[in-house]
Design a protein around this motif. Sequence first.
Motif, short mmCIF file in Angstrom:
data_model
loop_
_atom_site.label_atom_id
_atom_site.label_comp_id
_atom_site.label_asym_id
_atom_site.label_seq_id
_atom_site.Cartn_x
_atom_site.Cartn_y
_atom_site.Cartn_z
N VAL A 87 11.32 29.33 101.46
CA VAL A 87 10.58 29.82 102.63
C VAL A 87 10.93 31.28 102.89
O VAL A 87 10.06 32.11 103.18
CB VAL A 87 10.91 28.93 103.86
CG1 VAL A 87 10.28 29.51 105.11
CG2 VAL A 87 10.43 27.52 103.63
N THR A 88 12.24 31.60 102.75
CA THR A 88 12.67 32.98 102.98
C THR A 88 11.96 33.93 102.02
O THR A 88 11.56 35.03 102.40
CB THR A 88 14.19 33.11 102.78
OG1 THR A 88 14.82 32.05 103.46
CG2 THR A 88 14.69 34.43 103.29
N MET B 186 9.09 33.52 100.59
CA MET B 186 7.70 33.66 101.01
C MET B 186 7.58 34.65 102.17
O MET B 186 6.71 35.53 102.19
CB MET B 186 7.13 32.31 101.42
CG MET B 186 6.43 31.61 100.29
SD MET B 186 6.04 29.91 100.65
CE MET B 186 5.67 29.94 102.36
N LEU B 187 8.50 34.51 103.13
CA LEU B 187 8.49 35.43 104.27
C LEU B 187 8.81 36.85 103.82
O LEU B 187 8.24 37.81 104.33
CB LEU B 187 9.52 34.98 105.31
CG LEU B 187 9.14 33.74 106.11
CD1 LEU B 187 10.25 33.38 107.07
CD2 LEU B 187 7.84 33.98 106.87
N LEU C 119 1.98 31.90 100.38
CA LEU C 119 1.75 30.50 100.02
C LEU C 119 0.40 30.34 99.34
O LEU C 119 0.27 29.69 98.30
CB LEU C 119 1.82 29.63 101.28
CG LEU C 119 1.74 28.13 101.06
CD1 LEU C 119 2.96 27.66 100.30
CD2 LEU C 119 1.63 27.39 102.37
#
Lengths: 146, 435
Positions: free
Chosen positions: B32-33, B35-36, B66
Amino acid sequence: MAQYLPVLVMAVLATLFAAGSFVASAIFAPKRPTKAKGAPYECGIVPRNAAAERFPVRFYLVAMIFIVFDIEIVFLYPWAADFRQLAAFGFAEVVVFAVIVFASFVYLIGNGALNWGPQKRVEPQVDLDVSNEDSLGSSSSGVRAA
Amino acid sequence: MGADPLLLGKISLGVLVLVVVKVVVAFAVLLVTVMLMIWFERKVISDMQNRIGPNRAGPFGLLQSLADGIKLFFKEDLVPDRSDSFVFKLAPYLAMVPAFVTFTIVPIGGYIKVFGYSTELQVADPPMGILLLLAMSSISVYGVMLAGWSSGSKYPLLGSVRASAQMISYEAAMGLSIVAVVLVTGSLSTRDMVLSQQGSFFGVIPHWNILRLGVIPFVIFLIAITAELNRPPFDLVEAEQELVGGFNTEYSSIRFALFYLAEFMNTVTMSAIIVTLFFGGPDGPDPAPLHWLWPILWFVIKTGVFAFIYVWLRAALPRLRYDRLMDLGWKVLIPLSLGWLLVIAGMQISKVAGFSMLAALIVGAGLLYRAMAVGQRSNATNAMSASLKVAPKDALDSRAKFGDTHVVSGKRVVTRISAEGVVSSKSGGDPDGRT
């Protein structure tokens, strides 16, 4: 060795993730290979010869010189980790070691082993009468061949 | 010696489950990191360039990465005809696995208690700690190198040859600046490094390694890992004006996505490593409630700052020329980090030893400067004598006759004499490796 267990688990998980992505891609992605798609990409120009198999020897040279410094670093880590116990004696030893490595480094630099500047091409077959003043770089540096 | 209390005793099933849970949580958070981070980089860069950036997928375009990832699953996966297909398929693993493994050694917070087990907020805390970083960054060189080599294409090969020379050059400087941290910590464990940075000088200035070591190791480390990461201004590996896309030109579909993922993962991980080594990791003020949360918060904030700095560097700085890149690495960073290490070690022994090392550093710098001048000349002489088939001394005399590399008002001017007798000269000059 139990402390390394999470590292191992992480490596396995990352490998599985990559492998899983490839499997998913194999399932979802279309497969219509053509000759053009399989050719090396060179911005649309049809590639004529195989990928360059020779590259400048300096890259090898850098890799070899790197070994010297890598070995040095390998020796420095245990010393640094045990620095408090070794104290002045260890310090003196490392200074001697560093001086020797530095001397070899100066020798390398002095020989121009790590120069990456442009190479000169001198072709003396033609007898040139070149008046090579410092007017280089200006447009007037055209020269008559004798 | 640092060690996770969880793994000190007997390894029961409960411990094993907890380890797996920790790893899976870390893995998910990392994904997730990343992607951010991709979103953050695109957004900040576009702000700095007066553009809007991704704003369609999700609120503020947050889901853009994503969407890109999902798209890449549905793209055709090409393996070029001339490629070495086994190595070609192996390379993404070699790029990606080290990126994840490196993060395991980063301490994120203090200690927590879960189901009666006490554990560190850190995936793994092996006694050799920071050596894992060096090992993994060495392995990721293979990923880049083999990807370019196995593609069987011109530009990826050039990109990967450049990359491997660049990455090993800066690895030496990186290794030497980490030694300085190990020296003041007296341990290789990252947890110990963080613990030794707690407290403060005179109750106000934080006792962080950046101040304890005198800033220079930090600067060297920052430059070295920017080069290790192949990020701008050191992104010659994928200099798109010269090399199409660099080492991953021939990669498409999910294989490309994994390289991309690894690149941003490494950026995040290295930001975290800087924070660990030089900025006290999770160290920071801890007001009353929620004692477990504050360290994590400090850690995330500090890491975010460095992630921003990387984006900033990319927006602000032009790419270096290859010869200047190598000169910076070999002739400045490596000797400076070695010298500064000795200064730090000397200061630990006594003031006299420290200042004499500082004097030695200055003398060494003078020596090196002289060696560089000699090296520049000897190169010119050797090239001359080789092509003229005369002794180097005579070649020197014939310099005036045949033209040479000069330094004219600080600029290097190359004179070329071709067989036709035309002299062309140009300033600057193309670095090697560009073919």
